[in-house]
Motif scaffolding. Sequence first.
Motif, PDB file in Angstrom:
ATOM      1  N   TRP A  57       0.929  -1.077  -0.303  1.00 58.36           N
ATOM      2  CA  TRP A  57      -0.324   0.095  -0.008  1.00 58.36           C
ATOM      3  C   TRP A  57       0.992   1.502   0.372  1.00 58.36           C
ATOM      4  CZ3 TRP A  57       0.723  -3.411   3.938  1.00 58.36           C
ATOM      5  CH2 TRP A  57       1.478  -2.702   4.875  1.00 58.36           C
ATOM      6  N   PRO A  58       0.456   2.484  -0.275  1.00 58.97           N
ATOM      7  CA  PRO A  58      -1.193   2.854  -0.757  1.00 58.97           C
ATOM      8  C   PRO A  58      -1.062   1.937  -2.513  1.00 58.97           C
ATOM      9  CG  PRO A  58       0.218   5.409  -1.734  1.00 58.97           C
ATOM     10  CD  PRO A  58       1.193   3.382  -0.521  1.00 58.97           C
ATOM     11  N   ALA A  59      -2.442   1.175  -2.909  1.00 59.58           N
ATOM     12  CA  ALA A  59      -3.067   0.791  -3.871  1.00 59.58           C
ATOM     13  C   ALA A  59      -2.025   2.457  -5.256  1.00 59.58           C
ATOM     14  CB  ALA A  59      -4.224   0.429  -4.237  1.00 59.58           C
ATOM     15  N   THR A  60      -2.754   3.327  -4.581  1.00 59.95           N
ATOM     16  CA  THR A  60      -2.373   4.342  -6.113  1.00 59.95           C
ATOM     17  C   THR A  60      -1.460   5.580  -4.727  1.00 59.95           C
ATOM     18  OG1 THR A  60      -4.219   3.523  -7.142  1.00 59.95           O
ATOM     19  CG2 THR A  60      -3.777   5.653  -7.344  1.00 59.95           C
ATOM     20  N   LEU A  61      -1.339   6.606  -6.179  1.00 58.68           N
ATOM     21  CA  LEU A  61      -0.773   8.108  -5.240  1.00 58.68           C
ATOM     22  C   LEU A  61      -0.086   8.350  -6.079  1.00 58.68           C
ATOM     23  CD1 LEU A  61       0.471   8.131  -2.525  1.00 58.68           C
ATOM     24  CD2 LEU A  61       2.950   7.447  -2.770  1.00 58.68           C
ATOM     25  N   GLN A  64       1.719  12.067  -6.071  1.00 58.03           N
ATOM     26  CA  GLN A  64       2.389  12.828  -5.764  1.00 58.03           C
ATOM     27  C   GLN A  64       2.932  13.711  -6.990  1.00 58.03           C
ATOM     28  OE1 GLN A  64       1.448  11.644  -2.544  1.00 58.03           O
ATOM     29  NE2 GLN A  64       4.047  11.936  -2.281  1.00 58.03           N
ATOM     30  N   PRO A  65       3.293  15.281  -6.421  1.00 59.80           N
ATOM     31  CA  PRO A  65       4.581  15.975  -6.783  1.00 59.80           C
ATOM     32  C   PRO A  65       5.558  15.433  -6.718  1.00 59.80           C
ATOM     33  CG  PRO A  65       3.688  16.936  -4.255  1.00 59.80           C
ATOM     34  CD  PRO A  65       2.909  16.012  -4.541  1.00 59.80           C
ATOM     35  N   VAL A  66       6.567  16.612  -8.022  1.00 58.66           N
ATOM     36  CA  VAL A  66       8.166  16.347  -8.494  1.00 58.66           C
ATOM     37  C   VAL A  66       8.427  17.120  -6.904  1.00 58.66           C
ATOM     38  CG1 VAL A  66       9.692  17.397  -9.733  1.00 58.66           C
ATOM     39  CG2 VAL A  66       8.147  16.208 -10.447  1.00 58.66           C
ATOM     40  N   GLY A  67       9.448  15.984  -6.994  1.00 64.25           N
ATOM     41  CA  GLY A  67      10.098  16.841  -5.769  1.00 64.25           C
ATOM     42  C   GLY A  67       9.532  16.099  -4.112  1.00 64.25           C
ATOM     43  N   SER A  68       8.803  16.070  -3.762  1.00 61.54           N
ATOM     44  CA  SER A  68       8.155  15.425  -2.397  1.00 61.54           C
ATOM     45  C   SER A  68       8.204  13.891  -2.258  1.00 61.54           C
ATOM     46  CB  SER A  68       6.085  15.317  -2.415  1.00 61.54           C
ATOM     47  OG  SER A  68       6.330  14.396  -3.293  1.00 61.54           O
ATOM     48  N   PRO A  69       8.473  13.097  -0.756  1.00 63.52           N
ATOM     49  CA  PRO A  69       8.646  11.978  -0.318  1.00 63.52           C
ATOM     50  C   PRO A  69       7.672  10.889  -0.789  1.00 63.52           C
ATOM     51  CG  PRO A  69       8.524  13.064   1.037  1.00 63.52           C
ATOM     52  CD  PRO A  69       7.972  13.959  -0.122  1.00 63.52           C
ATOM     53  N   LEU A  70       8.376   9.838  -0.770  1.00 59.45           N
ATOM     54  CA  LEU A  70       7.676   8.804  -1.167  1.00 59.45           C
ATOM     55  C   LEU A  70       7.688   7.872  -0.230  1.00 59.45           C
ATOM     56  CD1 LEU A  70       6.097   6.643  -2.891  1.00 59.45           C
ATOM     57  CD2 LEU A  70       8.392   5.746  -3.993  1.00 59.45           C
ATOM     58  N   SER A  71       7.146   7.008   0.235  1.00 58.06           N
ATOM     59  CA  SER A  71       6.717   5.512   1.394  1.00 58.06           C
ATOM     60  C   SER A  71       5.813   4.870   0.736  1.00 58.06           C
ATOM     61  CB  SER A  71       6.581   6.104   2.808  1.00 58.06           C
ATOM     62  OG  SER A  71       6.768   4.988   3.018  1.00 58.06           O
ATOM     63  N   LEU A  72       6.252   3.178   0.652  1.00 55.74           N
ATOM     64  CA  LEU A  72       5.656   2.500  -0.233  1.00 55.74           C
ATOM     65  C   LEU A  72       6.382   1.209   0.481  1.00 55.74           C
ATOM     66  CD1 LEU A  72       5.814   2.055  -4.162  1.00 55.74           C
ATOM     67  CD2 LEU A  72       4.003   3.181  -2.288  1.00 55.74           C
ATOM     68  N   GLU A  73       4.945   0.366   0.963  1.00 50.97           N
ATOM     69  CA  GLU A  73       5.395  -0.560   2.142  1.00 50.97           C
ATOM     70  C   GLU A  73       4.845  -1.403   1.606  1.00 50.97           C
ATOM     71  OE1 GLU A  73       4.956   2.489   5.922  1.00 50.97           O
ATOM     72  OE2 GLU A  73       4.443   0.109   6.199  1.00 50.97           O
ATOM     73  N   PHE A  87       4.376   1.864 -12.155  1.00 53.64           N
ATOM     74  CA  PHE A  87       3.142   0.452 -11.721  1.00 53.64           C
ATOM     75  C   PHE A  87       4.712  -0.296 -10.401  1.00 53.64           C
ATOM     76  CE2 PHE A  87      -0.359  -1.995  -9.938  1.00 53.64           C
ATOM     77  CZ  PHE A  87       0.270  -3.318 -10.314  1.00 53.64           C
ATOM     78  N   TYR A  88       4.608   0.053  -8.993  1.00 54.73           N
ATOM     79  CA  TYR A  88       5.245  -0.696  -8.385  1.00 54.73           C
ATOM     80  C   TYR A  88       5.230  -2.306  -8.575  1.00 54.73           C
ATOM     81  CZ  TYR A  88       8.059   3.542  -8.782  1.00 54.73           C
ATOM     82  OH  TYR A  88       8.650   4.360  -9.727  1.00 54.73           O
ATOM     83  N   ILE A  97       8.085 -17.035  -6.878  1.00 53.11           N
ATOM     84  CA  ILE A  97       7.782 -15.664  -6.698  1.00 53.11           C
ATOM     85  C   ILE A  97       6.146 -15.281  -6.707  1.00 53.11           C
ATOM     86  CG2 ILE A  97       8.795 -13.840  -6.952  1.00 53.11           C
ATOM     87  CD1 ILE A  97      11.083 -13.662  -8.046  1.00 53.11           C
ATOM     88  N   TYR A  98       6.119 -14.622  -5.961  1.00 50.54           N
ATOM     89  CA  TYR A  98       4.649 -14.336  -5.959  1.00 50.54           C
ATOM     90  C   TYR A  98       4.998 -12.358  -4.764  1.00 50.54           C
ATOM     91  CZ  TYR A  98       3.353 -19.067  -5.173  1.00 50.54           C
ATOM     92  OH  TYR A  98       3.086 -20.361  -5.569  1.00 50.54           O
ATOM     93  N   PHE A  99       3.711 -12.361  -5.865  1.00 50.28           N
ATOM     94  CA  PHE A  99       3.714 -10.774  -5.715  1.00 50.28           C
ATOM     95  C   PHE A  99       2.173 -10.312  -5.080  1.00 50.28           C
ATOM     96  CE2 PHE A  99       6.399  -9.582  -8.938  1.00 50.28           C
ATOM     97  CZ  PHE A  99       7.252 -10.848  -9.964  1.00 50.28           C
ATOM     98  N   GLY A 100       2.328  -9.066  -4.210  1.00 53.01           N
ATOM     99  CA  GLY A 100       1.302  -8.157  -4.171  1.00 53.01           C
ATOM    100  C   GLY A 100       0.817  -7.322  -5.291  1.00 53.01           C
ATOM    101  N   GLU A 101       0.293  -7.185  -4.746  1.00 57.02           N
ATOM    102  CA  GLU A 101      -1.284  -5.366  -5.662  1.00 57.02           C
ATOM    103  C   GLU A 101      -0.736  -4.741  -6.665  1.00 57.02           C
ATOM    104  OE1 GLU A 101      -3.175  -7.080  -1.739  1.00 57.02           O
ATOM    105  OE2 GLU A 101      -1.323  -6.131  -2.519  1.00 57.02           O
ATOM    106  N   GLY A 102       0.027  -3.895  -6.205  1.00 60.15           N
ATOM    107  CA  GLY A 102       0.358  -3.072  -7.048  1.00 60.15           C
ATOM    108  C   GLY A 102       0.386  -1.896  -6.336  1.00 60.15           C
ATOM    109  N   SER A 103       1.077  -1.075  -7.007  1.00 62.05           N
ATOM    110  CA  SER A 103       0.694   0.750  -6.370  1.00 62.05           C
ATOM    111  C   SER A 103       1.269   1.072  -7.457  1.00 62.05           C
ATOM    112  CB  SER A 103       1.997   1.230  -5.022  1.00 62.05           C
ATOM    113  OG  SER A 103       1.540   0.205  -4.152  1.00 62.05           O
TER     114      SER A 103
END
Lengths: 113, 113
Positions: A7-11, A13-22, A88-89, A102-108
Amino acid sequence: SQTIHQWPATLVQPVGSPLSLECTVEGTSNPNLYWYRQAAGRGLQLLFYSVGIGQISSEVPQNLSASRPQDRQFILSSKKLLLSDSGFYLCAWNGAAAGNTIYFGEGSWLTVV
Amino acid sequence: AQTVTQSQPEMSVQEAETVTLSCTYDTSESDYYLFWYKQPPSRQMILVIRQEAYKQQNATENRFSVNFQKAAKSFSLKISDSQLGDAAMYFCAYQPGGEKLTFGTGTRLTIIP
């Protein structure tokens, strides 16, 4: 049984902002963990993989970093996003419990604007 | 370095017919795994079928089967009795031992009603 969630599933974000995908895996211990990126209309590119807590291998030099603070938690981060980080991550795992498949998550979906 | 090649960017098949998707790979390893993953419009990566290189028998999962030619380094996927729900991107992937996957660029499969 083992499950993987990210998560999150969709994000957006503006250029220059931070990111955190978990990403977290349940039902297994000591998994190998992976972050892949899929740019629009293209295949999957491995970004990072981890074989244990605090052990991170980077495949491609880039604006992103990864951390594994707990055995079943994998985090993808950036301090300052670029437009080229859009895509898409996918988080993934494998290990003895999965017979090395290897099994995958739902993606972000990340869109940097 | 290992590479995976999918030479068919797009394929189409009539519903209920059979279609074969091609994949070749390059490796100097003798022990490895091969996979086909399906990515429907939801974008989640779903495992279709898996083949261990040491097994001569071709893997089969219901309507999905592979033709594994180890000497030729070829790993094609056959879908029998195609259904509308089979429409997706299909990725071939190679994995040495229990390590990270290398993906092909994918084949987009369209099912014609």
